[in-house]
Write a protein that holds these residues in place. Structure first.
Motif, PDB file in Angstrom:
ATOM      1  N   THR A 186       0.811  -1.220   0.000  1.00 29.01           N
ATOM      2  CA  THR A 186       0.000   0.000   0.000  1.00 29.01           C
ATOM      3  C   THR A 186       0.845   1.272   0.000  1.00 29.01           C
ATOM      4  OG1 THR A 186      -0.092   0.137   2.411  1.00 29.01           O
ATOM      5  CG2 THR A 186      -1.809  -1.180   1.319  1.00 29.01           C
ATOM      6  N   PHE A 187       2.137   1.132   0.304  1.00 27.53           N
ATOM      7  CA  PHE A 187       3.075   2.257   0.401  1.00 27.53           C
ATOM      8  C   PHE A 187       2.702   3.227   1.526  1.00 27.53           C
ATOM      9  CE2 PHE A 187       2.999   0.834  -4.023  1.00 27.53           C
ATOM     10  CZ  PHE A 187       4.277   0.316  -4.102  1.00 27.53           C
ATOM     11  N   GLU A 188       1.885   2.764   2.471  1.00 30.00           N
ATOM     12  CA  GLU A 188       1.481   3.559   3.633  1.00 30.00           C
ATOM     13  C   GLU A 188       2.379   3.173   4.814  1.00 30.00           C
ATOM     14  OE1 GLU A 188      -1.700   5.380   4.052  1.00 30.00           O
ATOM     15  OE2 GLU A 188      -2.004   5.329   1.895  1.00 30.00           O
ATOM     16  N   PRO A 189       2.544   4.083   5.786  1.00 31.70           N
ATOM     17  CA  PRO A 189       3.296   3.710   6.995  1.00 31.70           C
ATOM     18  C   PRO A 189       2.617   2.539   7.702  1.00 31.70           C
ATOM     19  CG  PRO A 189       2.937   6.082   6.903  1.00 31.70           C
ATOM     20  CD  PRO A 189       2.110   5.474   5.804  1.00 31.70           C
ATOM     21  N   VAL A 190       3.423   1.641   8.266  1.00 32.90           N
ATOM     22  CA  VAL A 190       2.899   0.456   8.946  1.00 32.90           C
ATOM     23  C   VAL A 190       2.888   0.707  10.453  1.00 32.90           C
ATOM     24  CG1 VAL A 190       3.280  -1.992   9.421  1.00 32.90           C
ATOM     25  CG2 VAL A 190       3.712  -1.087   7.132  1.00 32.90           C
ATOM     26  N   TYR A 191       1.692   0.653  11.051  1.00 33.76           N
ATOM     27  CA  TYR A 191       1.550   0.865  12.493  1.00 33.76           C
ATOM     28  C   TYR A 191       1.251  -0.432  13.240  1.00 33.76           C
ATOM     29  CZ  TYR A 191       1.550   5.817  11.479  1.00 33.76           C
ATOM     30  OH  TYR A 191       1.916   7.063  11.047  1.00 33.76           O
ATOM     31  N   ASP A 192       0.769  -1.444  12.525  1.00 35.67           N
ATOM     32  CA  ASP A 192       0.455  -2.725  13.166  1.00 35.67           C
ATOM     33  C   ASP A 192       1.182  -3.838  12.404  1.00 35.67           C
ATOM     34  OD1 ASP A 192      -1.083  -2.377  10.868  1.00 35.67           O
ATOM     35  OD2 ASP A 192      -2.786  -3.514  11.648  1.00 35.67           O
ATOM     36  N   PRO A 193       2.532  -3.857  12.494  1.00 32.61           N
ATOM     37  CA  PRO A 193       3.310  -4.768  11.674  1.00 32.61           C
ATOM     38  C   PRO A 193       3.114  -6.233  12.039  1.00 32.61           C
ATOM     39  CG  PRO A 193       4.736  -3.696  13.263  1.00 32.61           C
ATOM     40  CD  PRO A 193       3.376  -3.059  13.389  1.00 32.61           C
ATOM     41  N   ALA A 194       3.086  -7.064  10.997  1.00 29.74           N
ATOM     42  CA  ALA A 194       3.063  -8.510  11.163  1.00 29.74           C
ATOM     43  C   ALA A 194       4.073  -9.080  10.178  1.00 29.74           C
ATOM     44  CB  ALA A 194       1.672  -9.066  10.900  1.00 29.74           C
ATOM     45  N   MET A 195       4.787 -10.124  10.608  1.00 33.31           N
ATOM     46  CA  MET A 195       5.836 -10.715   9.799  1.00 33.31           C
ATOM     47  C   MET A 195       5.463 -12.132   9.399  1.00 33.31           C
ATOM     48  SD  MET A 195       9.869 -11.254  10.742  1.00 33.31           S
ATOM     49  CE  MET A 195       9.597 -12.683  11.775  1.00 33.31           C
ATOM     50  N   SER A 196       5.742 -12.459   8.143  1.00 30.81           N
ATOM     51  CA  SER A 196       5.530 -13.828   7.677  1.00 30.81           C
ATOM     52  C   SER A 196       6.724 -14.682   8.091  1.00 30.81           C
ATOM     53  CB  SER A 196       5.401 -13.847   6.148  1.00 30.81           C
ATOM     54  OG  SER A 196       6.674 -13.691   5.537  1.00 30.81           O
ATOM     55  N   PRO A 197       6.584 -16.005   8.032  1.00 35.77           N
ATOM     56  CA  PRO A 197       7.728 -16.872   8.347  1.00 35.77           C
ATOM     57  C   PRO A 197       8.875 -16.667   7.369  1.00 35.77           C
ATOM     58  CG  PRO A 197       5.721 -18.176   8.010  1.00 35.77           C
ATOM     59  CD  PRO A 197       5.376 -16.757   7.732  1.00 35.77           C
ATOM     60  N   TYR A 198       8.595 -16.014   6.246  1.00 38.90           N
ATOM     61  CA  TYR A 198       9.616 -15.761   5.226  1.00 38.90           C
ATOM     62  C   TYR A 198      10.315 -14.429   5.477  1.00 38.90           C
ATOM     63  CZ  TYR A 198       6.468 -19.274   3.474  1.00 38.90           C
ATOM     64  OH  TYR A 198       5.675 -20.378   3.383  1.00 38.90           O
ATOM     65  N   GLY A 199       9.893 -13.691   6.523  1.00 38.44           N
ATOM     66  CA  GLY A 199      10.580 -12.484   6.931  1.00 38.44           C
ATOM     67  C   GLY A 199      10.025 -11.187   6.369  1.00 38.44           C
ATOM     68  N   HIS A 200       8.938 -11.247   5.613  1.00 40.96           N
ATOM     69  CA  HIS A 200       8.360 -10.022   5.045  1.00 40.96           C
ATOM     70  C   HIS A 200       7.388  -9.397   6.034  1.00 40.96           C
ATOM     71  CE1 HIS A 200       9.601 -12.392   1.462  1.00 40.96           C
ATOM     72  NE2 HIS A 200      10.176 -11.236   1.215  1.00 40.96           N
ATOM     73  N   VAL A 201       7.417  -8.061   6.109  1.00 44.30           N
ATOM     74  CA  VAL A 201       6.585  -7.333   7.069  1.00 44.30           C
ATOM     75  C   VAL A 201       5.638  -6.407   6.337  1.00 44.30           C
ATOM     76  CG1 VAL A 201       6.602  -5.686   8.990  1.00 44.30           C
ATOM     77  CG2 VAL A 201       8.394  -7.417   8.822  1.00 44.30           C
ATOM     78  N   MET A 202       4.370  -6.494   6.715  1.00 47.65           N
ATOM     79  CA  MET A 202       3.328  -5.584   6.231  1.00 47.65           C
ATOM     80  C   MET A 202       2.379  -5.347   7.388  1.00 47.65           C
ATOM     81  SD  MET A 202       2.221  -6.661   2.348  1.00 47.65           S
ATOM     82  CE  MET A 202       1.459  -8.232   2.681  1.00 47.65           C
ATOM     83  N   SER A 203       1.466  -4.419   7.196  1.00 51.47           N
ATOM     84  CA  SER A 203       0.392  -4.199   8.155  1.00 51.47           C
ATOM     85  C   SER A 203      -0.420  -5.501   8.266  1.00 51.47           C
ATOM     86  CB  SER A 203      -0.485  -3.060   7.645  1.00 51.47           C
ATOM     87  OG  SER A 203      -1.779  -3.167   8.154  1.00 51.47           O
ATOM     88  N   TYR A 204      -0.844  -5.833   9.483  1.00 48.76           N
ATOM     89  CA  TYR A 204      -1.636  -7.052   9.685  1.00 48.76           C
ATOM     90  C   TYR A 204      -2.899  -7.034   8.823  1.00 48.76           C
ATOM     91  CZ  TYR A 204      -4.037 -10.888  12.006  1.00 48.76           C
ATOM     92  OH  TYR A 204      -4.686 -12.078  12.263  1.00 48.76           O
ATOM     93  N   ASP A 205      -3.568  -5.874   8.759  1.00 50.90           N
ATOM     94  CA  ASP A 205      -4.782  -5.764   7.933  1.00 50.90           C
ATOM     95  C   ASP A 205      -4.484  -6.027   6.461  1.00 50.90           C
ATOM     96  OD1 ASP A 205      -6.318  -5.151  10.158  1.00 50.90           O
ATOM     97  OD2 ASP A 205      -6.157  -2.993   9.865  1.00 50.90           O
ATOM     98  N   THR A 206      -3.343  -5.544   5.988  1.00 46.62           N
ATOM     99  CA  THR A 206      -2.968  -5.775   4.592  1.00 46.62           C
ATOM    100  C   THR A 206      -2.700  -7.252   4.357  1.00 46.62           C
ATOM    101  OG1 THR A 206      -2.053  -3.552   4.399  1.00 46.62           O
ATOM    102  CG2 THR A 206      -1.342  -5.153   2.753  1.00 46.62           C
ATOM    103  N   TRP A 207      -2.018  -7.897   5.294  1.00 41.35           N
ATOM    104  CA  TRP A 207      -1.792  -9.342   5.169  1.00 41.35           C
ATOM    105  C   TRP A 207      -3.127 -10.079   5.030  1.00 41.35           C
ATOM    106  CZ3 TRP A 207       2.236 -11.691   3.578  1.00 41.35           C
ATOM    107  CH2 TRP A 207       3.527 -11.328   3.949  1.00 41.35           C
ATOM    108  N   LEU A 208      -4.105  -9.706   5.868  1.00 38.59           N
ATOM    109  CA  LEU A 208      -5.395 -10.403   5.812  1.00 38.59           C
ATOM    110  C   LEU A 208      -6.065 -10.226   4.451  1.00 38.59           C
ATOM    111  CD1 LEU A 208      -6.896  -9.783   9.363  1.00 38.59           C
ATOM    112  CD2 LEU A 208      -5.530 -11.710   8.529  1.00 38.59           C
TER     113      LEU A 208
END
Length: 119
Positions: free
Chosen positions: A33-55
């Motif tokens: 989304t190119f937005e700042p991440v305030y609720d980061p979640a990481m995949s087992p592969y090491g990538h981080v995005m907002s939890y809502d974006t992951w969902l």
């Protein structure tokens, strides 16, 4: 693309954060989304995005697939990052956008490696 309605004020249910709220990882922007991440979640592969974006990403076709590695990924496999566990996972984070300094706050900035050094 995976960005969908998350871009620039789309009609989703994502709540916009107050600009005064501090990011857990300062400068981290979501690679989708190119937005700042305030609720980061990481995949087992090491990538981080907002939890809502992951969902949202994991709900799109192909479902339960990491958009970066194309490996199987479910929401239960994500780790929500917090002040309490960030140091534990910091070394596992793989950045899609390399402009973020993931080193612990110490004042000394570390430059991103440009190319492999010849030995």
């Amino acid at each position: 693309g995976y960005g969908g309605s998350a871009r620039r004020g789309g009609g989703g249910t994502v709540s916009r954060r107050d600009k005064s709220e501090k990011q857990l990882i300062p400068g981290l922007k979501c690679p989708m989304t190119f937005e700042p991440v305030y609720d980061p979640a990481m995949s087992p592969y090491g990538h981080v995005m907002s939890y809502d974006t992951w969902l949202r990403v994991l709900g799109q076709q192909p479902k339960n697939t990491c958009p970066f590695t194309k490996q199987r990924l479910t929401r239960r496999m994500l780790v929500k990052l917090s002040k309490d566990n960030l140091d534990q996972f910091r070394d596992q984070i793989r950045q899609v956008n390399a402009s973020v300094n993931l080193a612990p706050s110490s004042g000394a900035k570390q430059a991103a490696p440009a190319a492999a050094a010849s030995s």
